[in-house]
Motif scaffolding. Structure first.
Motif, PDB file in Angstrom:
ATOM      1  N   LYS A 123       0.836  -1.212   0.000  1.00 51.30           N
ATOM      2  CA  LYS A 123       0.000   0.000   0.000  1.00 51.30           C
ATOM      3  C   LYS A 123       0.866   1.254   0.000  1.00 51.30           C
ATOM      4  CE  LYS A 123      -3.910   2.146   2.424  1.00 51.30           C
ATOM      5  NZ  LYS A 123      -4.701   2.220   1.185  1.00 51.30           N
ATOM      6  N   ILE A 124       0.455   2.221  -0.821  1.00 53.65           N
ATOM      7  CA  ILE A 124       1.129   3.533  -0.814  1.00 53.65           C
ATOM      8  C   ILE A 124       0.475   4.376   0.274  1.00 53.65           C
ATOM      9  CG2 ILE A 124       1.643   5.613  -2.142  1.00 53.65           C
ATOM     10  CD1 ILE A 124       1.497   3.941  -4.677  1.00 53.65           C
ATOM     11  N   GLU A 125       1.205   4.668   1.347  1.00 53.74           N
ATOM     12  CA  GLU A 125       0.632   5.371   2.496  1.00 53.74           C
ATOM     13  C   GLU A 125       1.735   6.078   3.290  1.00 53.74           C
ATOM     14  OE1 GLU A 125      -1.030   2.521   5.210  1.00 53.74           O
ATOM     15  OE2 GLU A 125       0.665   1.143   4.974  1.00 53.74           O
ATOM     16  N   ASN A 126       1.303   6.882   4.271  1.00 53.63           N
ATOM     17  CA  ASN A 126       2.221   7.542   5.216  1.00 53.63           C
ATOM     18  C   ASN A 126       3.292   8.388   4.537  1.00 53.63           C
ATOM     19  OD1 ASN A 126       0.848   6.207   7.344  1.00 53.63           O
ATOM     20  ND2 ASN A 126       2.164   4.425   7.108  1.00 53.63           N
ATOM     21  N   LEU A 127       2.916   9.070   3.464  1.00 57.61           N
ATOM     22  CA  LEU A 127       3.860   9.938   2.754  1.00 57.61           C
ATOM     23  C   LEU A 127       3.427  11.406   2.800  1.00 57.61           C
ATOM     24  CD1 LEU A 127       4.572   7.743  -0.412  1.00 57.61           C
ATOM     25  CD2 LEU A 127       6.183   8.261   1.429  1.00 57.61           C
ATOM     26  N   ASP A 145      -4.227  -2.184  -5.233  1.00 58.17           N
ATOM     27  CA  ASP A 145      -5.382  -1.285  -5.373  1.00 58.17           C
ATOM     28  C   ASP A 145      -5.013  -0.068  -6.224  1.00 58.17           C
ATOM     29  OD1 ASP A 145      -7.675   0.199  -5.147  1.00 58.17           O
ATOM     30  OD2 ASP A 145      -7.790   0.097  -2.967  1.00 58.17           O
ATOM     31  N   ILE A 146      -5.730   0.129  -7.331  1.00 58.35           N
ATOM     32  CA  ILE A 146      -5.429   1.250  -8.226  1.00 58.35           C
ATOM     33  C   ILE A 146      -5.700   2.594  -7.567  1.00 58.35           C
ATOM     34  CG2 ILE A 146      -7.721   1.435  -9.311  1.00 58.35           C
ATOM     35  CD1 ILE A 146      -6.202   1.739 -12.008  1.00 58.35           C
ATOM     36  N   LYS A 147      -6.573   2.592  -6.549  1.00 55.63           N
ATOM     37  CA  LYS A 147      -6.883   3.845  -5.866  1.00 55.63           C
ATOM     38  C   LYS A 147      -5.711   4.368  -5.032  1.00 55.63           C
ATOM     39  CE  LYS A 147     -11.895   3.340  -5.731  1.00 55.63           C
ATOM     40  NZ  LYS A 147     -13.118   3.295  -4.892  1.00 55.63           N
ATOM     41  N   PRO A 167       1.086  -5.843  -9.017  1.00 60.73           N
ATOM     42  CA  PRO A 167      -0.186  -6.404  -9.492  1.00 60.73           C
ATOM     43  C   PRO A 167      -1.127  -5.356 -10.066  1.00 60.73           C
ATOM     44  CG  PRO A 167       0.425  -7.405  -7.407  1.00 60.73           C
ATOM     45  CD  PRO A 167       1.416  -6.312  -7.656  1.00 60.73           C
ATOM     46  N   VAL A 168      -1.095  -4.148  -9.513  1.00 63.80           N
ATOM     47  CA  VAL A 168      -2.000  -3.094  -9.970  1.00 63.80           C
ATOM     48  C   VAL A 168      -1.763  -2.726 -11.435  1.00 63.80           C
ATOM     49  CG1 VAL A 168      -0.512  -1.160  -9.285  1.00 63.80           C
ATOM     50  CG2 VAL A 168      -2.993  -0.865  -9.294  1.00 63.80           C
ATOM     51  N   CYS A 169      -0.548  -2.954 -11.917  1.00 62.92           N
ATOM     52  CA  CYS A 169      -0.211  -2.592 -13.302  1.00 62.92           C
ATOM     53  C   CYS A 169      -0.969  -3.426 -14.329  1.00 62.92           C
ATOM     54  CB  CYS A 169       1.294  -2.719 -13.527  1.00 62.92           C
ATOM     55  SG  CYS A 169       2.286  -1.646 -12.471  1.00 62.92           S
ATOM     56  N   GLN A 170      -1.575  -4.529 -13.868  1.00 64.25           N
ATOM     57  CA  GLN A 170      -2.339  -5.387 -14.783  1.00 64.25           C
ATOM     58  C   GLN A 170      -3.745  -4.844 -15.025  1.00 64.25           C
ATOM     59  OE1 GLN A 170      -0.672  -7.866 -16.247  1.00 64.25           O
ATOM     60  NE2 GLN A 170       1.085  -7.187 -14.990  1.00 64.25           N
ATOM     61  N   GLU A 171      -4.122  -3.810 -14.270  1.00 65.36           N
ATOM     62  CA  GLU A 171      -5.445  -3.201 -14.455  1.00 65.36           C
ATOM     63  C   GLU A 171      -5.560  -2.645 -15.877  1.00 65.36           C
ATOM     64  OE1 GLU A 171      -8.101  -2.610 -12.463  1.00 65.36           O
ATOM     65  OE2 GLU A 171      -7.404  -3.368 -10.517  1.00 65.36           O
ATOM     66  N   GLU A 172      -6.750  -2.779 -16.442  1.00 73.47           N
ATOM     67  CA  GLU A 172      -6.998  -2.259 -17.788  1.00 73.47           C
ATOM     68  C   GLU A 172      -6.829  -0.741 -17.797  1.00 73.47           C
ATOM     69  OE1 GLU A 172     -10.471  -2.408 -21.261  1.00 73.47           O
ATOM     70  OE2 GLU A 172     -10.841  -3.278 -19.264  1.00 73.47           O
ATOM     71  N   ASN A 173      -6.139  -0.225 -18.806  1.00 70.12           N
ATOM     72  CA  ASN A 173      -5.920   1.225 -18.975  1.00 70.12           C
ATOM     73  C   ASN A 173      -5.187   1.849 -17.780  1.00 70.12           C
ATOM     74  OD1 ASN A 173      -7.332   1.374 -21.518  1.00 70.12           O
ATOM     75  ND2 ASN A 173      -9.245   1.234 -20.338  1.00 70.12           N
ATOM     76  N   PHE A 174      -4.297   1.063 -17.136  1.00 73.56           N
ATOM     77  CA  PHE A 174      -3.585   1.560 -15.958  1.00 73.56           C
ATOM     78  C   PHE A 174      -2.787   2.827 -16.275  1.00 73.56           C
ATOM     79  CE2 PHE A 174       0.356   1.657 -13.403  1.00 73.56           C
ATOM     80  CZ  PHE A 174      -0.207   1.851 -12.149  1.00 73.56           C
ATOM     81  N   LYS A 175      -2.087   2.824 -17.392  1.00 72.37           N
ATOM     82  CA  LYS A 175      -1.266   3.975 -17.769  1.00 72.37           C
ATOM     83  C   LYS A 175      -2.125   5.225 -17.933  1.00 72.37           C
ATOM     84  CE  LYS A 175       1.988   5.578 -21.309  1.00 72.37           C
ATOM     85  NZ  LYS A 175       2.707   5.222 -22.562  1.00 72.37           N
ATOM     86  N   LEU A 176      -3.294   5.094 -18.596  1.00 75.48           N
ATOM     87  CA  LEU A 176      -4.177   6.246 -18.786  1.00 75.48           C
ATOM     88  C   LEU A 176      -4.742   6.727 -17.447  1.00 75.48           C
ATOM     89  CD1 LEU A 176      -6.151   5.220 -22.004  1.00 75.48           C
ATOM     90  CD2 LEU A 176      -4.281   6.871 -21.800  1.00 75.48           C
ATOM     91  N   TYR A 177      -5.016   5.794 -16.553  1.00 71.76           N
ATOM     92  CA  TYR A 177      -5.534   6.151 -15.231  1.00 71.76           C
ATOM     93  C   TYR A 177      -4.510   7.010 -14.482  1.00 71.76           C
ATOM     94  CZ  TYR A 177      -7.663   5.585 -10.598  1.00 71.76           C
ATOM     95  OH  TYR A 177      -8.244   5.824  -9.379  1.00 71.76           O
ATOM     96  N   VAL A 178      -3.253   6.570 -14.490  1.00 76.02           N
ATOM     97  CA  VAL A 178      -2.191   7.321 -13.817  1.00 76.02           C
ATOM     98  C   VAL A 178      -2.029   8.700 -14.447  1.00 76.02           C
ATOM     99  CG1 VAL A 178       0.282   7.404 -13.309  1.00 76.02           C
ATOM    100  CG2 VAL A 178      -0.968   5.243 -13.108  1.00 76.02           C
TER     101      VAL A 178
END
Length: 565
Positions: A123-127, A145-147, A167-178
Motif C-alpha cells: 500500500k502507498i501510504e504515510n507519505l 489497489d489502483i486507488k 499487481p495493480v499494473c495489470q489493471e486495464e488502462n492503468f497507464k491512462l488512469y495514472v
C-alpha cells in the motif's frame, strides 16, 4: 529479489561499520590521509553508502545530521526506522530489502527522491510529509489497489513515478488512469508521458477526475479550516483565555453538578437559567476580548526586548570586528618591518610592542564584552519590570471579571433558594405537576434535603470559577518565570561564556603566532639569545593575560548571576 536470513548473517549499523564507510567514501590521496589522521566528523558527512552490508535494522545514524544522500539498498531491512534526525535528507534508496510498510519518514520533509523498489509493500501510504517529492520508485512490490494512485495527487512536484511490476499494473488502462489522475507527472516507468497521452487520459476519465478534484478541494478547504482553528486555539492558549468566548464555563459548571441538574427541572427555573447563562457568557466574552488585547501587548513587549538585545549584540560585535581589523592592519606592517630588521634592539622593541598590542586587543575585546553584559543586564531588568506590570494588570482584570461571575452565581443561587422553597411548599400541598422526575421528587421531601442540594450545586459552580482563575494565574506566572530564567541562564550566561572563550582562543592563537615570529627572528639574527629573550616576554605577557581572564570572566558571569538572583 530481497535476500533472506537463511542465506546471510544479519549485521547491525555500528561505529566500526560507519567509520569504515565514511573513510572509504571520503576524500582520497593527501586529503584522505589528513582526514583519516584527524578524523571525520559524522555531522559534516553529506553522502553515505551502506549498501550490500546485510543490514537488518537501521540504527546509530543520529550523528549524521547534515546527510543529504543515503543508500541502504540491497540489505535485509524489514522496517523503516531510525531516520528522524536526518532532516536534511534529499535522496533515500531503500530498494532491494524486506520492507512491508511505508513508515518512519514523517521528519524527512525535504526528501526529493525516494526509492523503495523491490520490497514487499502492498500500500502507498504515510507519505503526507514528503511535500517536496519529485521522484518516487515503488516498482516490483505488491501494490494491488489502483486507488493508491490517488494518494500521490497531493505531491504537486512529483515528476517521475516508477511503479512497474506491481499487481495493480495489470489493471486495464492503468497507464491512462495514472496520467489522468496525476496530471503533473512527466515520466511513468522510465517513459515520457506525452501531451497526446495526457489528453486521451483526461477524456477517458474526465468525470471521475472532476469528481476527485471536487473532493480534493473540499478536503483541502476542510484541512485549511482545521489548521486555522488549531492556530486560533494556540493563540487563545498563549493568551490564557481559551474557550472563554463560548459557553464552556457554564457547561462545565453543570457537568459535575448532579444536584443542580435535578433542581433545574423545577418549573420556572429554565427561564432563570437562560438569563444566568447569558449574563455569565457575556462576562466570559469580555474577559476573552480583554485577554487577547493584553496578549498583543505582552507579545509586542517581548518582540521589542529581543530587538533591543539583538541591536546591542550587533553594535558590540561590529566594534569588536573593527578592533580586530585595526589590529590585523597594524600586525601586517609590524611583520613586514621585522622581516627587514637586522638590529637586535630594534627587533626586540618591535616584538615587545607587538605583544603589547595583543594585550591591548584582549583588553578591548573583554572590555566590550563586559560593557555588553552590563547593557544587557539593564535591558533584562527593564523587560522584567515591564512584563511584571503587564502580567499584574492582566491578572487584576481576570480577577475582576471572575468576581463578576461569582456575583452572578450568588444572585442565581439566591433565586434558586426561592424557587426551591416555593417548589417544596407546592410539593407539600401536592400542587406540583405529575410529570416531574422522580429524582426531583426525592429532593423535595423536606427542607434540609432540598437546601443541601442547592448549596452543593452552588459550591460546585464557585469551585469551577475558582479553578478557572487559579489556572490562568498559575500558567501566566509560570510562563513569565520560565521566560526570565531562560533569558538569564540559557541565553545570556551561555552567550557570555561562549564569547569569553572565543576571545581567549583568539588571543592564544595570536600568542602562539607571536612565539613563532620570535623564533624566526632569532634565526634571522643568527643567535639563539633572542629565543630566551622572546620566551621571557611570552611568559610575562601570558601570565598577565591569564590573571586578567579570570578577573574579566568572573566579573561578567557574577554580574549576570547577580541579576538572575
Amino acid at each position: 529479489m530481497s535476500r533472506l536470513y537463511d542465506t546471510v548473517e544479519p549485521s547491525v549499523i555500528d561505529e566500526e561499520m560507519l567509520h569504515k564507510a565514511v573513510e572509504e567514501q571520503g576524500p582520497k590521496d593527501e586529503a584522505g590521509k589528513i582526514a583519516k589522521k584527524e578524523g571525520i566528523n559524522f555531522a559534516d558527512v553529506l553522502s553515505l553508502r551502506l549498501d550490500f552490508k546485510n543490514i537488518l535494522k537501521i540504527d546509530n545514524l543520529w550523528e549524521f545530521t547534515s546527510l543529504t544522500k543515503l543508500q541502504l539498498d540491497n540489505n535485509i531491512i524489514e522496517k523503516i526506522e531510525g531516520l528522524d534526525v536526518l532532516v536534511n535528507l534529499l535522496w533515500l534508496d531503500l530498494s532491494f530489502n524486506n520492507i512491508e510498510v511505508i513508515e518512519g519518514l514523517s521528519k524527512l520533509t525535504k526528501l526529493q527522491d525516494l526509492t523503495l523498489y523491490n520490497n514487499h509493500i502492498s500500500k502507498i501510504e504515510n507519505l503526507e510529509a514528503q511535500v517536496n517529492l519529485e521522484v518516487f520508485s515503488i516498482g516490483n512490490n505488491e501494490i494491488k489497489d489502483i486507488k493508491d494512485i490517488l494518494n500521490l495527487r497531493s505531491f504537486t512536484k512529483l515528476k517521475t513515478l516508477n511503479i512497474g511490476n506491481n499487481p495493480v499494473c495489470q489493471e486495464e488502462n492503468f497507464k491512462l488512469y495514472v496520467a489522468a489522475f496525476l496530471p503533473n507527472l512527466e515520466f511513468l516507468d522510465y517513459r515520457l508521458l506525452d501531451q497526446q497521452t495526457k489528453v486521451a487520459a483526461y477524456e477517458k476519465y474526465q468525470n471521475q477526475v472532476e469528481e476527485q478534484n471536487d473532493k480534493d478541494n473540499k478536503a483541502k478547504t476542510a484541512a485549511e479550516n482545521e489548521e486555522k482553528l488549531k492556530e486560533l486555539v494556540e493563540l487563545q492558549q498563549k493568551a490564557y483565555i481559551e474557550y472563554l468566548d463560548t459557553d464552556k464555563l457554564f457547561v462545565d459548571m453543570y457537568a459535575d453538578d448532579p444536584e443542580g441538574n435535578k433542581l433545574n427541572e423545577i418549573p420556572g427555573v429554565d427561564e432563570m437559567l437562560v438569563f444566568f447563562k447569558e449574563k455569565l457568557v457575556n462576562v466570559c466574552k469580555e474577559l476573552f476580548n480583554f485577554g487577547l488585547q493584553e496578549y498583543e501587548k505582552r507579545k509586542a513587549e517581548v518582540d521589542m526586548f529581543w530587538e533591543c538585545v539583538n541591536e546591542a549584540k550587533l553594535e558590540n560585535k561590529q566594534e569588536g570586528m573593527k578592533a580586530i581589523a585595526d589590529f590585523n592592519s597594524k600586525k601586517k606592517l609590524i611583520f613586514l618591518e621585522i622581516q627587514s630588521l637586522t638590529d637586535s634592539k630594534l627587533m626586540e622593541a618591535k616584538l615587545r610592542g607587538y605583544n603589547d598590542m595583543i594585550s591591548q586587543l584582549w583588553d578591548k575585546l573583554m572590555g566590550l564584552e563586559l560593557q555588553l553584559v552590563d547593557q544587557l543586564e539593564e535591558i533584562i531588568k527593564d523587560f522584567d519590570r515591564n512584563m511584571q506590570d503587564l502580567v499584574g494588570v492582566f491578572l487584576e482584570n481576570v480577577q475582576g471579571y471572575l468576581t463578576q461571575a461569582r456575583e452572578l452565581e450568588n444572585m442565581h443561587n439566591e433565586k434558586m433558594i426561592e424557587m426551591a422553597t416555593t417548589a417544596l411548599e407546592k410539593a407539600a400541598k401536592n400542587e406540583l405537576d405529575d410529570d416531574i422526575s422522580e429524582d426531583l421528587r426525592m429532593l423535595l421531601v423536606d427542607k434540609d434535603t432540598v437546601m443541601n442540594a442547592v448549596t452543593s450545586s452552588h459550591d460546585v459552580h464557585l469551585l469551577k470559577i475558582d479553578n478557572k482563575e487559579d489556572d490562568i494565574v498559575t500558567r501566566i506566572n509560570g510562563w513569565l518565570k520560565n521566560m526570565i530564567t531562560s533569558i538569564h541562564n540559557e541565553e545570556e550566561i551561555k552567550r557570555n561564556r561562549t564569547r569569553v572563550t572565543e576571545i581567549n582562543h583568539l588571543i592564544d592563537h595570536l600568542r602562539e603566532e607571536s612565539e613563532g615570529l620570535d623564533l624566526a627572528a632569532a634565526d634571522q639574527l643568527g643567535t639563539r639569545s633572542r629565543v630566551a629573550f622572546g620566551g621571557s616576554i611570552m611568559k610575562q605577557s601570558t601570565g598577565e593575560i591569564s590573571t586578567s581572564t579570570k578577573q574579566y570572566g568572573s566579573s561578567a558571569t557574577s554580574s549576570l548571576r547577580g541579576s538572575n538572583n
